[in-house]
Motif scaffolding. Structure first.
Motif, PDB file in Angstrom:
ATOM      1  N   GLU A 125      10.073   2.881   5.376  1.00  0.00           N
ATOM      2  CA  GLU A 125       8.646   3.061   5.649  1.00  0.00           C
ATOM      3  C   GLU A 125       7.724   2.414   4.617  1.00  0.00           C
ATOM      4  O   GLU A 125       6.518   2.378   4.822  1.00  0.00           O
ATOM      5  N   VAL A 126       8.264   1.904   3.498  1.00  0.00           N
ATOM      6  CA  VAL A 126       7.400   1.567   2.368  1.00  0.00           C
ATOM      7  C   VAL A 126       7.431   0.083   2.017  1.00  0.00           C
ATOM      8  O   VAL A 126       8.279  -0.678   2.483  1.00  0.00           O
ATOM      9  N   ARG A 155       0.799  -1.227   0.000  1.00  0.00           N
ATOM     10  CA  ARG A 155       0.000   0.000   0.000  1.00  0.00           C
ATOM     11  C   ARG A 155       0.836   1.283   0.000  1.00  0.00           C
ATOM     12  O   ARG A 155       0.306   2.359  -0.232  1.00  0.00           O
ATOM     13  N   LYS A 156       2.123   1.159   0.241  1.00  0.00           N
ATOM     14  CA  LYS A 156       2.951   2.351   0.383  1.00  0.00           C
ATOM     15  C   LYS A 156       4.136   2.281  -0.585  1.00  0.00           C
ATOM     16  O   LYS A 156       4.882   1.296  -0.600  1.00  0.00           O
ATOM     17  N   GLU A 211      -0.508   5.444  -0.349  1.00  0.00           N
ATOM     18  CA  GLU A 211       0.418   6.487   0.101  1.00  0.00           C
ATOM     19  C   GLU A 211       1.693   6.445  -0.733  1.00  0.00           C
ATOM     20  O   GLU A 211       2.234   5.376  -1.014  1.00  0.00           O
ATOM     21  N   VAL A 212       2.163   7.629  -1.135  1.00  0.00           N
ATOM     22  CA  VAL A 212       3.357   7.741  -1.974  1.00  0.00           C
ATOM     23  C   VAL A 212       4.309   8.757  -1.353  1.00  0.00           C
ATOM     24  O   VAL A 212       3.900   9.854  -0.948  1.00  0.00           O
ATOM     25  N   ILE A 213       5.583   8.387  -1.263  1.00  0.00           N
ATOM     26  CA  ILE A 213       6.640   9.308  -0.840  1.00  0.00           C
ATOM     27  C   ILE A 213       7.541   9.550  -2.043  1.00  0.00           C
ATOM     28  O   ILE A 213       7.889   8.608  -2.763  1.00  0.00           O
ATOM     29  N   ALA A 236       0.113   1.427  -9.005  1.00  0.00           N
ATOM     30  CA  ALA A 236      -1.212   1.486  -8.381  1.00  0.00           C
ATOM     31  C   ALA A 236      -2.270   0.740  -9.186  1.00  0.00           C
ATOM     32  O   ALA A 236      -3.341   0.436  -8.662  1.00  0.00           O
ATOM     33  N   SER A 237      -1.966   0.412 -10.433  1.00  0.00           N
ATOM     34  CA  SER A 237      -2.921  -0.353 -11.250  1.00  0.00           C
ATOM     35  C   SER A 237      -2.913  -1.835 -10.900  1.00  0.00           C
ATOM     36  O   SER A 237      -3.842  -2.562 -11.263  1.00  0.00           O
TER      37      SER A 237
END
Length: 313
Positions: free
Chosen positions: A190-191, A127-128, A153-155, A146-147
């Motif tokens: 974090e991702v 999700r990140k 959430e994106v950084i 994302a597809s």
């Protein structure tokens, strides 16, 4: 015959459809010789200009060829680093069916190839996303990932915080919760997915930063003297490439570790041809760190161009 521009290509190639088209193409009878790659000295720049000639064809259907230049310092002239044209021919009659903007086609198919690999490799609950790089590909890669995964959430990290902020404010990315960071190591931790699309000559992602369960998507480093990930990333990851020949010869992220004895070709888990043809199955555990190295393949251009023409017919 009208030239098909960037905006038209973008509208004609929604990622959900393009990823499926690439999966079918990698499993098909499309033929693609090794691309011609010429490094040309550029006296006005500290870095060479690369000319790429990339043909691909499907007997009884279409022939396509992409002609592009890659000029890392073209930003000095307010121009993109990748410029060129794609020509699609009718393979039976020999006539030109379409010409189109090669950078737009390249951005879409490159991002879609990363999403295709992610479909096979990343955790389904990812999700990140961390986007490293602020060039043309960055927004496309976010949308492509994302597809196939529920990215919320994106950084964004870039050498220029202003450019990173500009990407974050794009209307096309408004659906995501986007932030900009200047601390790359902290963001990596974090991702779920790390996508890297840069012109870096030195590693940006360090293997010591990675945590179990992550997926690393390396899109830049298209030459042997370029790197986006260090050797520890290679040691810790289960690796898939888009195609063995290009990856083992052309990109520093794979060719250099092989030359240094850190990686053997036999250590590569699969390429996209094997996965799409179901010749190999990529089974990941929740703890695996996975790495996809994109080199670029003319088959991807042909599949994308065919879909554009089909949509515009």
């Amino acid at each position: 015959m009208d030239f098909i521009d960037q905006q038209t290509i973008d509208r004609a190639l929604p990622f959900a459809d393009l990823v499926d088209a690439l999966q079918q193409a990698f499993a098909s009878d499309i033929e693609t010789p090794l691309r011609n790659h010429y490094d040309i000295p550029n006296p006005q720049s500290s870095r060479e200009t690369t000319l790429l000639m990339m043909p691909s064809w499907q007997a009884g259907s279409d022939i396509g060829i992409k002609l592009v230049t890659v000029t890392p310092e073209s930003y000095k002239y307010d121009l993109p680093s990748i410029q060129g044209t794609y020509v699609l021919f009718d393979a039976v009659r020999g006539c030109v069916k379409a010409t189109m903007d090669a950078p737009a086609l390249t951005a879409k198919r490159t991002a879609a190839a990363s999403a295709l690999a992610s479909r096979f490799m990343s955790r389904p609950d990812s999700r990140k996303l961390l986007m490293v790089g602020t060039g043309t590909l960055s927004s496309q890669l976010i949308r492509a990932h994302a597809s196939v995964r529920p990215i919320e959430e994106v950084i964004i990290w870039g050498r220029s915080p202003d450019k990173a902020q500009a990407i974050a404010e794009l209307e096309s990315l408004a659906e995501f919760n986007i932030s900009v960071t200047e601390d790359l190591a902290e963001a990596v931790a974090e991702v779920d997915i790390i996508s890297v699309a840069t012109m870096s000559k030195e590693p940006l992602i360090m293997g010591d930063w990675l945590k179990s369960g992550q997926h690393l998507d390396l899109v830049g480093a298209y030459r042997p003297d370029m790197r986006e990930a260090d050797d520890e990333c290679i040691r810790r990851s289960r690796i898939v490439v888009d195609n063995y020949t290009g990856a083992c010869k052309e990109t520093g992220d794979i060719a250099t570790p092989i030359a240094d004895g850190i990686l053997q070709k036999e250590d590569l888990c699969a390429d996209l041809f094997e996965l799409c043809r179901k010749e190999k199955y990529f089974a990941r555990s929740a703890e695996d760190i996975t790495l996809f190295k994109s080199v670029g393949h003319a088959l991807e251009d042909l599949a994308a161009a065919q879909l554009v023409v089909e949509r515009l017919a």
